[in-house]
Design a protein around this motif. Sequence first.
Motif, PDB file in Angstrom:
ATOM      1  N   PHE A 189      -3.999   6.816   4.682  1.00 33.36           N
ATOM      2  CA  PHE A 189      -2.943   7.388   4.662  1.00 33.36           C
ATOM      3  C   PHE A 189      -1.923   7.507   3.286  1.00 33.36           C
ATOM      4  O   PHE A 189      -2.164   6.428   2.690  1.00 33.36           O
ATOM      5  N   SER A 190      -1.122   8.510   3.348  1.00 37.51           N
ATOM      6  CA  SER A 190      -0.343   8.434   1.833  1.00 37.51           C
ATOM      7  C   SER A 190       0.875   7.988   1.855  1.00 37.51           C
ATOM      8  O   SER A 190       1.541   7.266   0.860  1.00 37.51           O
ATOM      9  N   GLU A 191       1.522   7.851   3.148  1.00 37.41           N
ATOM     10  CA  GLU A 191       2.964   7.429   3.244  1.00 37.41           C
ATOM     11  C   GLU A 191       3.285   6.205   2.654  1.00 37.41           C
ATOM     12  O   GLU A 191       4.417   5.988   1.965  1.00 37.41           O
ATOM     13  N   PRO A 192       2.628   5.061   2.897  1.00 38.00           N
ATOM     14  CA  PRO A 192       2.782   3.752   2.505  1.00 38.00           C
ATOM     15  C   PRO A 192       3.080   3.727   0.985  1.00 38.00           C
ATOM     16  O   PRO A 192       4.268   3.342   0.141  1.00 38.00           O
ATOM     17  N   GLN A 193       2.237   4.270   0.320  1.00 40.30           N
ATOM     18  CA  GLN A 193       2.278   4.607  -1.181  1.00 40.30           C
ATOM     19  C   GLN A 193       3.226   5.249  -1.472  1.00 40.30           C
ATOM     20  O   GLN A 193       3.873   5.021  -2.694  1.00 40.30           O
ATOM     21  N   VAL A 194       3.598   6.605  -0.965  1.00 44.17           N
ATOM     22  CA  VAL A 194       4.397   7.333  -1.496  1.00 44.17           C
ATOM     23  C   VAL A 194       5.906   6.757  -1.391  1.00 44.17           C
ATOM     24  O   VAL A 194       6.745   6.862  -2.478  1.00 44.17           O
ATOM     25  N   ARG A 195       6.389   5.993  -0.466  1.00 48.70           N
ATOM     26  CA  ARG A 195       7.502   5.478  -0.093  1.00 48.70           C
ATOM     27  C   ARG A 195       7.455   4.227  -1.155  1.00 48.70           C
ATOM     28  O   ARG A 195       8.666   4.224  -2.013  1.00 48.70           O
ATOM     29  N   ALA A 196       6.404   3.643  -1.574  1.00 43.05           N
ATOM     30  CA  ALA A 196       6.986   2.453  -2.154  1.00 43.05           C
ATOM     31  C   ALA A 196       6.962   3.361  -3.855  1.00 43.05           C
ATOM     32  O   ALA A 196       7.786   2.329  -4.526  1.00 43.05           O
ATOM     33  N   MET A 197       6.066   4.067  -4.289  1.00 39.88           N
ATOM     34  CA  MET A 197       6.534   4.706  -5.614  1.00 39.88           C
ATOM     35  C   MET A 197       7.960   5.223  -5.736  1.00 39.88           C
ATOM     36  O   MET A 197       8.392   5.117  -6.671  1.00 39.88           O
ATOM     37  N   SER A 198       8.384   5.690  -4.560  1.00 38.24           N
ATOM     38  CA  SER A 198       9.751   6.581  -4.706  1.00 38.24           C
ATOM     39  C   SER A 198      10.799   5.324  -4.842  1.00 38.24           C
ATOM     40  O   SER A 198      11.716   5.369  -5.584  1.00 38.24           O
ATOM     41  N   GLN A 199      10.705   4.370  -3.998  1.00 38.93           N
ATOM     42  CA  GLN A 199      11.522   3.304  -4.087  1.00 38.93           C
ATOM     43  C   GLN A 199      11.680   2.457  -5.384  1.00 38.93           C
ATOM     44  O   GLN A 199      12.346   1.974  -5.861  1.00 38.93           O
ATOM     45  N   ALA A 200      10.273   2.365  -6.031  1.00 35.72           N
ATOM     46  CA  ALA A 200      10.331   1.725  -7.251  1.00 35.72           C
ATOM     47  C   ALA A 200      10.706   2.361  -8.459  1.00 35.72           C
ATOM     48  O   ALA A 200      11.037   2.071  -9.646  1.00 35.72           O
ATOM     49  N   GLY A 201      10.956   3.836  -8.173  1.00 37.47           N
ATOM     50  CA  GLY A 201      11.409   4.767  -9.189  1.00 37.47           C
ATOM     51  C   GLY A 201      10.149   5.075 -10.339  1.00 37.47           C
ATOM     52  O   GLY A 201      10.458   5.555 -11.318  1.00 37.47           O
ATOM     53  N   ARG A 202       8.862   5.017  -9.765  1.00 38.75           N
ATOM     54  CA  ARG A 202       7.873   5.233 -10.684  1.00 38.75           C
ATOM     55  C   ARG A 202       6.851   6.125  -9.832  1.00 38.75           C
ATOM     56  O   ARG A 202       5.894   5.378  -8.977  1.00 38.75           O
ATOM     57  N   VAL A 203       6.667   7.190  -9.915  1.00 41.61           N
ATOM     58  CA  VAL A 203       5.735   7.928  -9.046  1.00 41.61           C
ATOM     59  C   VAL A 203       4.677   8.651  -9.826  1.00 41.61           C
ATOM     60  O   VAL A 203       4.633   9.251 -10.850  1.00 41.61           O
ATOM     61  N   ASP A 204       3.327   8.015  -9.674  1.00 40.66           N
ATOM     62  CA  ASP A 204       2.071   8.116 -10.307  1.00 40.66           C
ATOM     63  C   ASP A 204       1.465   9.472  -9.616  1.00 40.66           C
ATOM     64  O   ASP A 204       0.496   9.959 -10.357  1.00 40.66           O
ATOM     65  N   TRP A 205       1.664   9.986  -8.555  1.00 41.60           N
ATOM     66  CA  TRP A 205       0.984  10.949  -7.915  1.00 41.60           C
ATOM     67  C   TRP A 205       1.777  12.425  -7.996  1.00 41.60           C
ATOM     68  O   TRP A 205       2.953  12.239  -8.110  1.00 41.60           O
TER      69      TRP A 205
END
Length: 378
Positions: free
Chosen positions: A85-101
Motif C-alpha cells: 500500500f502507498s498510503e502510509p508512506q505518502v502520509r509520512a512523507m507529507s507530514q515530514a515535508g520531504r516527498v521522495d515519490w
Amino acid sequence: MTKRASEECPRAVSRRSVLQSAAALLSVPFVAKATAAFAQEKLAGSGEVVVFSYGGSFTEGIRKQVYEPFTKATGISVVDVIADFSEPQVRAMSQAGRVDWDTAFIQAYNYPAMHEVGMFLPIDYSLWDEESLQGTPKTARHDDMVVGLQTATLLAYDQRSFPKDGPKNWADFWDVKTFPGPRGLDAPLGKRSILFALIADGLAHDDIWPLTDDKIDRALKKLDQIKPQVAKWWTAGGEPAQKLINREYAMASCYDGRAIAAIQQGGPVRIVWEGAYMNQNYWTVLKGGPNSKNAQKLIAFVNRAQIAAGFTQGTGYPGPNTNQLKYLPAELNPLVSINPQNATKYVLEDSSWLAAKRADGKTNADHVQERWLAWRTQ
C-alpha cells in the motif's frame, strides 16, 4: 530502471499478491508502439519520475507495457518503488515535508482524507490527447486524481456444474434448489457479502448505499440462509478460482482478475457481472514530489488508448479509458469491467461514506466490519 523496495504487511489479504498473481496469468503479449505521435513535444523531457507500484508481476507488466514505451517516447526514465500500500508512506512523507515519490496509487477509501489536507497536485489535463479525454468519463477525471485501475469482486461459477444455464445474479446464488452445490464467500471484508445479500434480497443497486443498520440487519438475515451452504470462507485471493477449477465450489464470489485469468488459461470458470462489487484506485501526483512535471506526462501517457490497453493486459486490471477496447484482444474485450455491457451492472463502492466518521469516532467501514465479524463468529 531501478527499484526501491518497501514492504508492509496488509490487514487481511495482500492486495499486491492479488494483483500480481492475476497479472501473471492474464498478461498477453502486447507492446504498445512508441511512435512519433506519442513523442509530442509536450510529453518529451528528461530526467526521471519516481512512481509507486505493487511489485511482482504487476510491476513487471506495467514496466513492459507502459514505462519502457514512455521512456522510449519521451526520454524520461522511470524509477519504481514497491509496497503493498502507498498510503502510509505518502502520509509520512507529507507530514515530514520531504516527498521522495512523484506518483502513487491511492485507494478510493483513503483518498478523501488525504485530498482534504492537500497531499495531491491538480492533474494537468492539457497534456492529454483528445482520444484520452473522450474515452475517460468525467466521473473518472477529478481535479487532483484520475482513476488508475478498478477491481471487482463478482459471482463466478463452474460451468461443468451448470453446463446449460448457469446463475445470472446473486438471487441465483442463494437459490440452492435450482443451482445446487457448495458455495464460497470471502471472510476478510464483510461489506462485499453484505452488498451481495442485499441484492439477492431484492434491493436495487441505487439503494445499496449508505449501509444503514437496518440494511445491515437485512443483509445478515439473508446471509443466515446461505451460511450452511458455504463450504469454505475464502481468505486468499487465489482461492475461489482454484476451488472452482477443483470442483470444491460450484459458485463463489471471486476477484475479476483471478476469474478472467482462469478463463484465459482455459479453465471452466464463468463470470457474472450483475451485482459485482467495484473498487477503484486513483493515480495521483504527489504535492512536493521532485519530478512533478514528469509525473504529469506519465499520467497523460498511460491514459492514451493504446497504452491503456497495454496497461490492462500487463497488470490484469483496466484503467477507465474505454477507447482502449479497440486495442484489446477480441477474447478479452467482453470480459473486462469497462466493456459497456458490463459497466452498467456493477455497484461502485461508496468510499466517501465508508471513510466518514460516526458519532462514536469510528468510521462507517469500521462499524460495518464489526457487525460482520460479530455475525461470522455466531
